[in-house]
Design a protein around this motif. Structure first.
Motif, PDB file in Angstrom:
ATOM      1  N   ILE A   4     -35.758  14.543 -20.459  1.00  0.00           N
ATOM      2  CA  ILE A   4     -35.582  15.155 -21.471  1.00  0.00           C
ATOM      3  C   ILE A   4     -35.303  14.945 -22.947  1.00  0.00           C
ATOM      4  N   ASN A   5     -34.544  15.844 -23.673  1.00  0.00           N
ATOM      5  CA  ASN A   5     -34.920  15.665 -24.970  1.00  0.00           C
ATOM      6  C   ASN A   5     -33.407  15.221 -25.317  1.00  0.00           C
ATOM      7  N   GLU A   6     -32.812  14.351 -24.910  1.00  0.00           N
ATOM      8  CA  GLU A   6     -30.831  14.030 -25.477  1.00  0.00           C
ATOM      9  C   GLU A   6     -30.615  14.696 -26.888  1.00  0.00           C
ATOM     10  N   GLU A   7     -31.635  14.451 -27.673  1.00  0.00           N
ATOM     11  CA  GLU A   7     -31.310  14.304 -29.193  1.00  0.00           C
ATOM     12  C   GLU A   7     -30.663  15.793 -29.482  1.00  0.00           C
ATOM     13  N   ASN A   8     -31.934  17.036 -28.578  1.00  0.00           N
ATOM     14  CA  ASN A   8     -32.143  18.501 -28.984  1.00  0.00           C
ATOM     15  C   ASN A   8     -30.949  19.132 -27.946  1.00  0.00           C
ATOM     16  N   PHE A   9     -30.869  18.451 -26.641  1.00  0.00           N
ATOM     17  CA  PHE A   9     -29.946  19.020 -25.687  1.00  0.00           C
ATOM     18  C   PHE A   9     -28.602  18.596 -26.106  1.00  0.00           C
ATOM     19  N   LYS A  10     -28.293  17.338 -26.963  1.00  0.00           N
ATOM     20  CA  LYS A  10     -26.669  17.097 -27.746  1.00  0.00           C
ATOM     21  C   LYS A  10     -26.532  18.466 -28.684  1.00  0.00           C
ATOM     22  N   GLN A  11     -27.142  18.891 -29.269  1.00  0.00           N
ATOM     23  CA  GLN A  11     -27.128  19.695 -30.255  1.00  0.00           C
ATOM     24  C   GLN A  11     -27.013  21.057 -29.984  1.00  0.00           C
ATOM     25  N   GLN A  12     -27.959  21.688 -28.946  1.00  0.00           N
ATOM     26  CA  GLN A  12     -27.453  22.926 -28.103  1.00  0.00           C
ATOM     27  C   GLN A  12     -25.693  22.533 -27.987  1.00  0.00           C
ATOM     28  N   ILE A  13     -25.121  21.847 -27.043  1.00  0.00           N
ATOM     29  CA  ILE A  13     -23.419  21.486 -27.309  1.00  0.00           C
ATOM     30  C   ILE A  13     -22.787  21.590 -28.350  1.00  0.00           C
ATOM     31  N   VAL A  14     -23.067  20.956 -29.736  1.00  0.00           N
ATOM     32  CA  VAL A  14     -22.545  21.019 -30.599  1.00  0.00           C
ATOM     33  C   VAL A  14     -22.636  21.957 -31.086  1.00  0.00           C
ATOM     34  N   ARG A  15     -24.245  22.864 -31.344  1.00  0.00           N
ATOM     35  CA  ARG A  15     -24.168  24.289 -31.428  1.00  0.00           C
ATOM     36  C   ARG A  15     -23.007  25.360 -30.696  1.00  0.00           C
ATOM     37  N   THR A  16     -23.050  25.353 -29.629  1.00  0.00           N
ATOM     38  CA  THR A  16     -22.364  26.346 -28.684  1.00  0.00           C
ATOM     39  C   THR A  16     -20.802  26.325 -28.987  1.00  0.00           C
ATOM     40  N   ALA A  17     -20.755  24.692 -29.482  1.00  0.00           N
ATOM     41  CA  ALA A  17     -18.375  24.447 -29.184  1.00  0.00           C
ATOM     42  C   ALA A  17     -18.360  25.203 -30.992  1.00  0.00           C
ATOM     43  N   ASN A  18     -19.856  24.885 -31.595  1.00  0.00           N
ATOM     44  CA  ASN A  18     -19.444  24.788 -33.406  1.00  0.00           C
ATOM     45  C   ASN A  18     -18.777  26.754 -33.445  1.00  0.00           C
ATOM     46  N   HIS A  19     -19.947  27.792 -32.800  1.00  0.00           N
ATOM     47  CA  HIS A  19     -19.817  28.363 -32.838  1.00  0.00           C
ATOM     48  C   HIS A  19     -18.536  29.456 -32.162  1.00  0.00           C
ATOM     49  N   LEU A  20     -18.787  28.448 -30.824  1.00  0.00           N
ATOM     50  CA  LEU A  20     -16.968  29.191 -30.762  1.00  0.00           C
ATOM     51  C   LEU A  20     -15.427  28.818 -31.264  1.00  0.00           C
ATOM     52  N   GLU A  21     -15.941  27.962 -32.195  1.00  0.00           N
ATOM     53  CA  GLU A  21     -14.864  26.702 -32.919  1.00  0.00           C
ATOM     54  C   GLU A  21     -14.803  28.484 -34.069  1.00  0.00           C
ATOM     55  N   ARG A  22     -15.923  28.779 -35.020  1.00  0.00           N
ATOM     56  CA  ARG A  22     -15.380  29.049 -35.816  1.00  0.00           C
ATOM     57  C   ARG A  22     -14.922  30.856 -34.968  1.00  0.00           C
TER      58      ARG A  22
END
Length: 278
Positions: A28-46
């Motif tokens: 899989i595209n590991e970088e894209n995978f990590k980006q989705q996790i970061v995006r999800t965590a950032n949304h929750l942090e906001r």
């Protein structure tokens, strides 16, 4: 580029697909995978303060549950952000015996069974030690509700079964739902969201995954093979599946890059479940 928010259809479910594919040996595209996790965590942090104050974010328990499921799939460890979200889940309808949906966007955000499963799973993975006693009590209430409640549409049956399986309910509690799902398979090998609709990838994928996870179907069983055949026949050349939306839009339409125009949100959801079933 056009939205900052996390979504169950464009972040959570694709993350689950990628995690599932990786477990099965696909690259899989590991970088894209990590980006989705970061995006999800950032949304929750906001929305952290809103979670701590019991308000949550748009989508309430559905958004919180799907976001935590995505973080779980990405291997995210519990932290202050996830603790705030689990605190919200425990306060949401805290005197009830299950978790209620906050909207009506069928099929994925229109069933208390779905919301309850998402909340239970999120708490099971990310609840803190201080929350453990309360979680035990909520699980007991939810189990009784799942056992006693009636389910009629496919989404209800799928997530009722997933909830009962997650809480390790006995065979007697799950037998009726399993039977209803198996008996509702169509002649074309697929499943439909309701009795009035045609078979589609969303319903078929969710049913196959739920029955497999529950130990009710092996991938070699005729019913599973017929479901796979339906998915193979209905997949588009671009790799996607088309599912017609039956939710009333309330956001300004924009192109996400996924096919099928105004039906792209449910189509990507259906494509995710179909891929996991395969």
């Amino acid at each position: 580029r056009q939205r900052q928010c996390f979504s169950c259809h464009h972040q959570a479910l694709p993350t689950l697909v990628l995690a599932t594919a990786r477990r099965h040996g696909f690259k899989i595209n590991e970088e894209n995978f990590k980006q989705q996790i970061v995006r999800t965590a950032n949304h929750l942090e906001r929305g952290k303060n809103n979670y701590l104050e019991g308000r949550g974010q748009g989508g309430k328990a559905d958004t919180a549950g799907y976001a935590l499921w995505a973080l779980e799939a990405g291997g995210r460890q519990p932290d202050e952000i996830t603790a705030a979200v689990t605190s919200f889940l425990l306060s949401w309808r805290k005197n009830g015996d299950h978790w209620s949906r906050s909207g009506n966007r069928p099929p994925s955000e229109a069933s208390d069974f779905t919301t309850t499963y998402l909340a239970l799973r999120g708490l099971g993975t990310f609840a803190t030690e201080e929350q453990a006693e309360t979680v035990v009590e909520r699980r007991k209430k939810a189990l009784k509700w799942l056992v006693d409640s009636k389910s009629t549409e496919t989404e209800e049956r799928v997530f009722r079964l997933r909830g009962l399986t997650y809480l390790e309910a006995g065979d007697d509690a799950r037998r009726g739902t399993i039977k209803a799902l198996l008996e509702s398979q169509r002649e074309d090998g697929g499943w439909s969201q309701t009795d009035q609709l045609d078979s589609d990838a969303y319903a078929t994928g969710t049913v196959l995954v739920a029955l497999f996870r529950a130990g009710a179907l092996k991938v070699s069983d005729p019913a599973y093979r017929r479901g796979v055949s339906f998915l193979m026949k209905t997949q588009h050349e671009d790799g996607s599946w088309y599912v017609k939306s039956r939710s009333k839009p309330f956001q300004t339409y924009f192109e996400s890059g996924f096919p099928h125009g105004p039906d792209q949100f449910i189509s990507i959801s259906g494509s995710c479940w179909a891929t996991m079933a395969l």
